[in-house]
Design a protein around this motif. Sequence first.
Motif, mmCIF file in Angstrom:
data_model
loop_
_atom_site.group_PDB
_atom_site.id
_atom_site.type_symbol
_atom_site.label_atom_id
_atom_site.label_comp_id
_atom_site.label_asym_id
_atom_site.label_seq_id
_atom_site.Cartn_x
_atom_site.Cartn_y
_atom_site.Cartn_z
ATOM 1 N N ARG A 169 -15.119 11.471 5.180
ATOM 2 C CA ARG A 169 -16.318 10.757 5.629
ATOM 3 C C ARG A 169 -16.506 9.448 4.892
ATOM 4 N NH1 ARG A 169 -20.902 12.681 4.328
ATOM 5 N NH2 ARG A 169 -20.460 14.537 3.082
ATOM 6 N N ALA A 170 -15.946 9.351 3.681
ATOM 7 C CA ALA A 170 -16.129 8.130 2.893
ATOM 8 C C ALA A 170 -15.113 8.093 1.766
ATOM 9 C CB ALA A 170 -17.545 8.076 2.314
ATOM 10 N N PHE A 171 -14.779 6.890 1.356
ATOM 11 C CA PHE A 171 -14.061 6.651 0.109
ATOM 12 C C PHE A 171 -15.082 6.206 -0.937
ATOM 13 C CE2 PHE A 171 -11.102 5.370 3.540
ATOM 14 C CZ PHE A 171 -10.123 6.332 3.351
ATOM 15 N N ALA A 172 -14.724 6.372 -2.185
ATOM 16 C CA ALA A 172 -15.572 5.870 -3.264
ATOM 17 C C ALA A 172 -14.677 5.276 -4.330
ATOM 18 C CB ALA A 172 -16.434 6.996 -3.841
ATOM 19 N N SER A 173 -15.216 4.316 -5.080
ATOM 20 C CA SER A 173 -14.385 3.632 -6.064
ATOM 21 C C SER A 173 -15.230 3.080 -7.189
ATOM 22 C CB SER A 173 -13.625 2.486 -5.396
ATOM 23 O OG SER A 173 -12.922 1.732 -6.364
ATOM 24 N N THR A 174 -14.692 3.156 -8.408
ATOM 25 C CA THR A 174 -15.363 2.568 -9.560
ATOM 26 C C THR A 174 -14.321 2.256 -10.628
ATOM 27 O OG1 THR A 174 -17.242 2.820 -11.058
ATOM 28 C CG2 THR A 174 -15.825 4.728 -10.795
ATOM 29 N N GLY A 175 -14.769 1.595 -11.706
ATOM 30 C CA GLY A 175 -13.888 1.352 -12.840
ATOM 31 C C GLY A 175 -13.391 -0.064 -12.975
ATOM 32 N N GLU A 176 -13.285 -0.801 -11.854
ATOM 33 C CA GLU A 176 -12.766 -2.168 -11.894
ATOM 34 C C GLU A 176 -13.146 -2.880 -10.602
ATOM 35 O OE1 GLU A 176 -8.492 -2.452 -11.380
ATOM 36 O OE2 GLU A 176 -8.426 -0.337 -10.788
ATOM 37 N N PRO A 177 -13.213 -4.222 -10.618
ATOM 38 C CA PRO A 177 -13.494 -4.954 -9.379
ATOM 39 C C PRO A 177 -12.340 -4.826 -8.391
ATOM 40 C CG PRO A 177 -13.902 -6.338 -11.314
ATOM 41 C CD PRO A 177 -13.170 -5.119 -11.787
ATOM 42 N N TRP A 178 -12.692 -4.882 -7.106
ATOM 43 C CA TRP A 178 -11.691 -4.872 -6.048
ATOM 44 C C TRP A 178 -11.103 -6.263 -5.843
ATOM 45 C CZ3 TRP A 178 -9.419 -1.150 -3.179
ATOM 46 C CH2 TRP A 178 -9.998 0.124 -3.136
ATOM 47 N N ASN A 179 -9.857 -6.305 -5.377
ATOM 48 C CA ASN A 179 -9.289 -7.490 -4.746
ATOM 49 C C ASN A 179 -9.352 -7.262 -3.234
ATOM 50 O OD1 ASN A 179 -6.989 -6.942 -7.274
ATOM 51 N ND2 ASN A 179 -8.349 -8.707 -7.310
ATOM 52 N N PRO A 180 -9.524 -8.319 -2.439
ATOM 53 C CA PRO A 180 -9.721 -8.123 -0.993
ATOM 54 C C PRO A 180 -8.596 -7.386 -0.276
ATOM 55 C CG PRO A 180 -10.407 -10.327 -1.616
ATOM 56 C CD PRO A 180 -9.759 -9.725 -2.836
ATOM 57 N N GLU A 181 -7.319 -7.693 -0.601
ATOM 58 C CA GLU A 181 -6.217 -7.103 0.166
ATOM 59 C C GLU A 181 -6.162 -5.575 0.057
ATOM 60 O OE1 GLU A 181 -4.406 -8.539 2.493
ATOM 61 O OE2 GLU A 181 -5.703 -10.256 2.107
ATOM 62 N N PRO A 182 -6.172 -4.998 -1.144
ATOM 63 C CA PRO A 182 -6.162 -3.521 -1.209
ATOM 64 C C PRO A 182 -7.419 -2.906 -0.607
ATOM 65 C CG PRO A 182 -6.356 -4.485 -3.404
ATOM 66 C CD PRO A 182 -6.009 -5.596 -2.479
ATOM 67 N N TRP A 183 -8.574 -3.593 -0.745
ATOM 68 C CA TRP A 183 -9.812 -3.076 -0.127
ATOM 69 C C TRP A 183 -9.624 -2.965 1.380
ATOM 70 C CZ3 TRP A 183 -13.477 -3.710 3.533
ATOM 71 C CH2 TRP A 183 -14.698 -3.064 3.365
ATOM 72 N N ARG A 184 -9.096 -4.036 1.971
ATOM 73 C CA ARG A 184 -8.906 -4.037 3.432
ATOM 74 C C ARG A 184 -7.877 -3.001 3.855
ATOM 75 N NH1 ARG A 184 -9.361 -9.799 2.696
ATOM 76 N NH2 ARG A 184 -11.358 -10.539 3.522
ATOM 77 N N TRP A 185 -6.834 -2.808 3.028
ATOM 78 C CA TRP A 185 -5.828 -1.802 3.382
ATOM 79 C C TRP A 185 -6.455 -0.412 3.433
ATOM 80 C CZ3 TRP A 185 -3.651 2.543 1.074
ATOM 81 C CH2 TRP A 185 -2.496 3.043 1.688
ATOM 82 N N LEU A 186 -7.234 -0.064 2.421
ATOM 83 C CA LEU A 186 -7.873 1.248 2.414
ATOM 84 C C LEU A 186 -8.843 1.386 3.582
ATOM 85 C CD1 LEU A 186 -8.246 3.944 0.864
ATOM 86 C CD2 LEU A 186 -10.119 2.847 -0.379
ATOM 87 N N PHE A 187 -9.647 0.357 3.822
ATOM 88 C CA PHE A 187 -10.662 0.405 4.873
ATOM 89 C C PHE A 187 -10.034 0.422 6.262
ATOM 90 C CE2 PHE A 187 -13.713 -1.870 7.702
ATOM 91 C CZ PHE A 187 -14.723 -0.911 7.694
ATOM 92 N N GLU A 188 -9.076 -0.478 6.505
ATOM 93 C CA GLU A 188 -8.543 -0.650 7.855
ATOM 94 C C GLU A 188 -7.406 0.311 8.177
ATOM 95 O OE1 GLU A 188 -7.466 -4.760 7.998
ATOM 96 O OE2 GLU A 188 -9.545 -5.464 7.784
ATOM 97 N N VAL A 189 -6.462 0.467 7.234
ATOM 98 C CA VAL A 189 -5.278 1.277 7.522
ATOM 99 C C VAL A 189 -5.572 2.768 7.352
ATOM 100 C CG1 VAL A 189 -2.897 1.777 6.839
ATOM 101 C CG2 VAL A 189 -3.705 -0.591 6.927
ATOM 102 N N VAL A 190 -6.136 3.131 6.194
ATOM 103 C CA VAL A 190 -6.384 4.560 5.941
ATOM 104 C C VAL A 190 -7.648 5.035 6.652
ATOM 105 C CG1 VAL A 190 -6.621 6.343 4.180
ATOM 106 C CG2 VAL A 190 -5.288 4.288 3.684
ATOM 107 N N GLY A 191 -8.699 4.238 6.590
ATOM 108 C CA GLY A 191 -9.972 4.644 7.174
ATOM 109 C C GLY A 191 -10.195 4.191 8.594
ATOM 110 N N ASP A 192 -9.203 3.502 9.182
ATOM 111 C CA ASP A 192 -9.302 3.051 10.566
ATOM 112 C C ASP A 192 -10.576 2.240 10.821
ATOM 113 O OD1 ASP A 192 -8.241 2.814 13.116
ATOM 114 O OD2 ASP A 192 -9.267 4.599 13.873
#
Length: 646
Positions: free
Chosen positions: A384-407
């Motif tokens: 239903r959701a991903f969660a993340s903490t510990g460090e700032p995101w870079n846009p490319e990996p964020w988009r990969w998780l959101f678009e590719v894995v989470g559709d």
Amino acid sequence: MNDNLENQPIAWTPTPEVIERAQLTKFMSQVGVKTWDELYRFSVNDVAKYTSEVLKFLDLTFDPPVQELLDTSKGVEWSRWCVGGGLNISEMCLDRWIGTEIEDNKAIIWEGEEGEVREISYKELLEQVKYCAAGLRANGLNKGDAIGIHLPMMIETVVALLAIARIGAIAVPVFSGYGVEAISSRFNAVRARAIITCDEFPRRGKPFNAFEIAKEAWENCPTIKKKFVVSRHKWGSFNKLMELGQKKVKVFPSRKTWANDPLIILYTSGTTGKPKGIAHVHGGFPIKAAQDMAFGTDVSRGTRISWVTDLGWMMGPWLIYGALINGATMVCYDGSPDYPNPDRMWEFCAKHQVEILGISPTLVRGLATKGDDLPKKHDLSNLRAFASTGEPWNPEPWRWLFEVVGDSKLPIINYSGGTEISGGILMNNPLVPIKPCGFSAPCLGIDADVLDEKGFSQENGKVGELAIRQPWIGMAQGFWNEPERYLETYWKRFENIWVHGDFAMKDVDGHWFILGRSDDTLKVAGKRVGPAEVESILVGHPSVAEAAVIGVPDKIKGTAMIAFCVLTEGKENLEAELKALIAKEMGKPLQPNRIHFVSALPKTRNAKVMRRVIRAAYLGEDAGDLSALENPKTVEEIGRITNSER
């Protein structure tokens, strides 16, 4: 400030179905508000009244009842919550579920790297915790004693953490992969009386001999008198402890504790110097963890939540306390997340029907290089959701998780705060739209602000210090035996205001962004720039897997940027190309003086890049405490680069 963050479009908007099922929606009904904005204003206009509603929502009870919800008589820096209330948090995690529909639910689903799977119900977990607690008492351990935990994420780890709370002792968890000095220095600082460790555990198919490291560490700790060893494959002294406890369980019931009795000392990873022992109480850290888990990641009874973590990072205890207080199921994986196959993480999620997956940007960057097809091989329909903490995101990996894995359908619940906060300052949630790499709002009950150099609120679009203007439940009760250092670190800059040490900004739409540690931020040619901005551009190049940027003295610019990159493939002459890329995005004055290519970056075991260590190694200075460093050889590699340039 780079415009890339300010101009981000909305990536995710909650559907009516998500809003209807959200724990936040139920909480809004409880307090009588209709919108998120109303709810947040309520939570900071009267933090005590709001907190009383949280305690009610989580169904937490105190015996005897709380006499004073918030006491600031010793100053806001030393605020105490739930004063006079009797509370042993182990009972709120376990005992209260007995006799309800939760008692036979799975409390923990555990999978080891070797493929072994174990499960335990709430009823069974309570029984194990009682035996362990009684065994500790029978071994002479009592209320107020510090007990070290040196274990990976196992069922026994949860049992030990809760049993220590049950007898009123103080848990001191350390990373399972720490070296001798890192363990002994922490246990000596708290005068630990016992240690719970293990014989070994697998990493990438090879046994990691935890026992030998722990043994050498405790031999350097004269206060440690009791040692208990969990064995993965044979009978160990922890089994003997449990057998003794089973015989003594009626003799040694749980100890009476109070909301402000010490519960746990969590050591920070040391990214900014000497590690800090953060003291937390029964009525603090667990409640903040449970609140953030319920309201941010939308966890309720029966939810299956997993977080790739270790007990030595605050997210380990956060997962345990938060899941159990909410009546959820924690799904724990102990091993390398891409072993023996690169899709192990997705296989794990599918097998155990994980609903909420906590995963770091560093891990996502690594998994993204394995191929877009791997997540799609597995049934991730329960997520239903991903969660993340510990460090700032870079846009490319964020988009990969959101678009590719989470559709492009699943929210990424970005979460930022710290060990000292007991969780988050900022956090996405199921009710508010989300922008890439950002935060939709502060956590409820956190009166967050962005301040200029004089302590005034910054207008939207401008960078400043992330701060908190009021006390919150879960705030640290100081550094263990270092009260002045605690005050100096967070409270001395502006009167009665917590300054967290992060640079942040709110964009024109009110979304928040963390730009990195304020002591990492650079001023180059008169312009202030956060390392994360430049690092995001670098990792956006297909040949760059990871990047770190530091500032060094420069006669002309004042500060010069030096970048270090880890490539996805073998070394190639990319320096000129990457410099040009940064000049195009940031402006020529902000391109690095040099870009070096290394095999790995110095990081803590919870994946935070240690820029202070990189800078010290590059300048040939003393790097200070390195006990939290995952791979000391990375420092030697940077030092060799410096020597070759001289």
